[in-house]
Design an enzyme around this catalytic site. Structure first.
Site, PDB file in Angstrom:
ATOM      1  N   ASN A   1      46.061  45.252  31.484  1.00 44.30           N
ATOM      2  CA  ASN A   1      47.235  44.840  32.746  1.00 44.30           C
ATOM      3  C   ASN A   1      48.225  45.102  31.555  1.00 44.30           C
ATOM      4  OD1 ASN A   1      44.683  43.349  33.130  1.00 44.30           O
ATOM      5  ND2 ASN A   1      46.068  44.060  35.896  1.00 44.30           N
TER       6      ASN A   1
ATOM      7  N   HIS B   1      47.350  48.215  35.298  1.00 50.23           N
ATOM      8  CA  HIS B   1      46.988  48.463  33.963  1.00 50.23           C
ATOM      9  C   HIS B   1      47.889  49.527  33.269  1.00 50.23           C
ATOM     10  CE1 HIS B   1      43.521  46.516  34.309  1.00 50.23           C
ATOM     11  NE2 HIS B   1      44.130  46.455  35.285  1.00 50.23           N
TER      12      HIS B   1
ATOM     13  N   HIS C   1      49.083  45.497  40.985  1.00 48.86           N
ATOM     14  CA  HIS C   1      48.307  45.531  40.022  1.00 48.86           C
ATOM     15  C   HIS C   1      48.102  46.652  38.462  1.00 48.86           C
ATOM     16  CE1 HIS C   1      43.949  43.099  38.309  1.00 48.86           C
ATOM     17  NE2 HIS C   1      43.940  44.326  37.603  1.00 48.86           N
TER      18      HIS C   1
ATOM     19  N   ARG D   1      40.053  36.762  33.225  1.00 46.81           N
ATOM     20  CA  ARG D   1      38.979  37.354  34.421  1.00 46.81           C
ATOM     21  C   ARG D   1      38.987  38.872  33.955  1.00 46.81           C
ATOM     22  NH1 ARG D   1      39.123  41.322  37.290  1.00 46.81           N
ATOM     23  NH2 ARG D   1      40.872  40.895  38.481  1.00 46.81           N
ATOM     24  N   ASP D   2      40.328  39.787  33.772  1.00 46.32           N
ATOM     25  CA  ASP D   2      40.501  41.157  33.667  1.00 46.32           C
ATOM     26  C   ASP D   2      40.512  41.407  32.519  1.00 46.32           C
ATOM     27  OD1 ASP D   2      41.348  43.749  33.862  1.00 46.32           O
ATOM     28  OD2 ASP D   2      42.761  43.450  35.640  1.00 46.32           O
TER      29      ASP D   2
ATOM     30  N   CYS E   1      38.989  47.124  33.114  1.00 45.60           N
ATOM     31  CA  CYS E   1      37.828  46.973  33.766  1.00 45.60           C
ATOM     32  C   CYS E   1      36.202  47.817  32.808  1.00 45.60           C
ATOM     33  CB  CYS E   1      38.053  47.906  35.396  1.00 45.60           C
ATOM     34  SG  CYS E   1      36.123  47.832  35.936  1.00 45.60           S
TER      35      CYS E   1
END
Ligand code: HMG
Ligand code: MG
Length: 307
Positions: free
Chosen positions: A254, A214, A212, A20-21, A245
């Site tokens: 990440n 990055h 979370h 996803r990310d 993002c």
């Protein structure tokens, strides 16, 4: 005097976000077959919590437009949970129709990033999240939540952590089972992380908080170590260190899952993840997106697991 690490006896949960990310921020759009291949490789490594796609607008994130097919075709073996990002009731409905058992709502601690990312105010995103949480409950779908830009915003700069705390409390109150605090653009440093985690721990159970991070400026693992020492037991990561993002300029990947698992294994902390197989998954990810991924363990390989 040596730095005293408290021995961590609990298992640490790694929440994988590369599909996803990671893929939302790649130039190439990966085929459905390759996405399914990556999911299989991640599952084979022992990861048991994997965010496999998003049910957002395909106009906003074209790379994940096939989320319905990914979710329908990916089969979670027993003990493995797949999740997906949803911004609104429409997203939840798509997730339900595809058989998802968990979704994640998301919003930012800074007004400008929220507006750029989902075209809504924070207040409107909270309303949408509440709607998702209320509709998910009778369906037996668990809801996770993200608060982005907690360590800093690409548009507003510093963000008062009290804003993140207020949002996290609202998410908790609406039944979100875990709140993942995002350093969306990777600007966080350890003392700041300590202040943020301490502030959260006074108001919310720490088992409901995840980090979370990055790794834009190379501080993700340092921040994670602070969180770990303070009692956080879930960390989000992305194999190979993909991620970012598209609506947060300057956001890099990440923390790489291999780097996180390498550090934790070396500290004697159990994650349930097999590092050599995880590195294989990282290699698969690199070949699927057609570039050398930045993860350090992926690039350098394993030599020793001793701390
Ligand atoms: P909008 O344009 O304001 O929405 O977008 P709208 O409600 O007016 O709808 C516009 C169109 O989108 C309509 O279609 C809707 O049907 C459709 P049209 O009539 O034009 O054909 N639509 C949808 N389609 C499919 N699924 C849906 C859906 N909802 C509406 N769920 C919207 C608002 C929220 C939809 C949009 O802004 C959006 O999708 N944004 C997503 C942005 C995104 O995914 N960003 C990256 C993830 S966040 C992140 O990476 C941070 C994180 O990793 C944590 C961290 O690092 O901090 C989580
Ligand atoms: Mg992110």
């Amino acid at each position: 005097m040596p730095f005293q690490f408290e021995p961590v006896k609990d298992k640490v949960s790694v929440y994988e976000v590369s599909l996803r990310d990671g893929l939302q921020n790649e130039r190439v759009t990966v085929s459905l077959a390759d996405k399914l291949r990556l999911i299989d490789a991640l599952v084979a490594s022992g990861l048991s919590r994997i965010e496999i796609t998003s049910f957002v607008s395909p106009k906003w994130i074209p790379q994940l437009a096939d989320g319905d097919d990914v979710a329908r075709l990916a089969k979670a073996p027993p003990g493995v949970t797949f999740s997906a990002l949803v911004p609104n009731a429409r997203g939840l409905e798509r997730a339900r129709a595809a058989g998802m058992k968990e979704v994640a709502v998301f919003l930012s601690a800074s007004e400008t990033h929220n507006q750029k990312n989902v075209n809504k105010s924070i207040e409107a995103s909270l309303r949408a999240s509440r709607e998702v949480a209320a509709a998910a409950k009778p369906l037996g779908i668990k809801v996770r939540g993200y608060v982005s830009t907690v360590w800093g915003c690409p548009y507003e700069g510093d963000v008062d952590p009290e804003r993140a705390l207020a949002i996290a409390k609202e998410l908790h109150e609406m039944g979100v089972y875990q709140i993942s605090l995002g350093d969306t653009i990777g600007v966080g440093t350890p003392r700041q992380t300590s202040r943020i985690v301490e502030m959260m721990s006074k108001e919310l159970p720490l088992e409901e908080i995840a980090l979370h991070m990055h790794d834009t400026r190379g501080t993700a693992l340092a921040n994670i170590l602070v969180g770990l020492e303070m009692g956080i037991r879930t960390f989000d990561a992305s194999v190979g260190g993909m991620g970012g993002c598209p609506y947060a300029p300057g956001a890099a990947g990440n923390v790489a899952t291999e780097d996180l698992v390498y550090m934790l294994s070396g500290m004697g902390i159990e994650t349930g993840v097999d590092l050599p197989r995880l590195i294989e998954a990282g290699r698969a990810a690199g070949s699927i997106v057609g570039r050398t991924l930045p993860g350090k363990v992926l690039q350098s390989g394993l030599r020793s697991l001793r701390a």
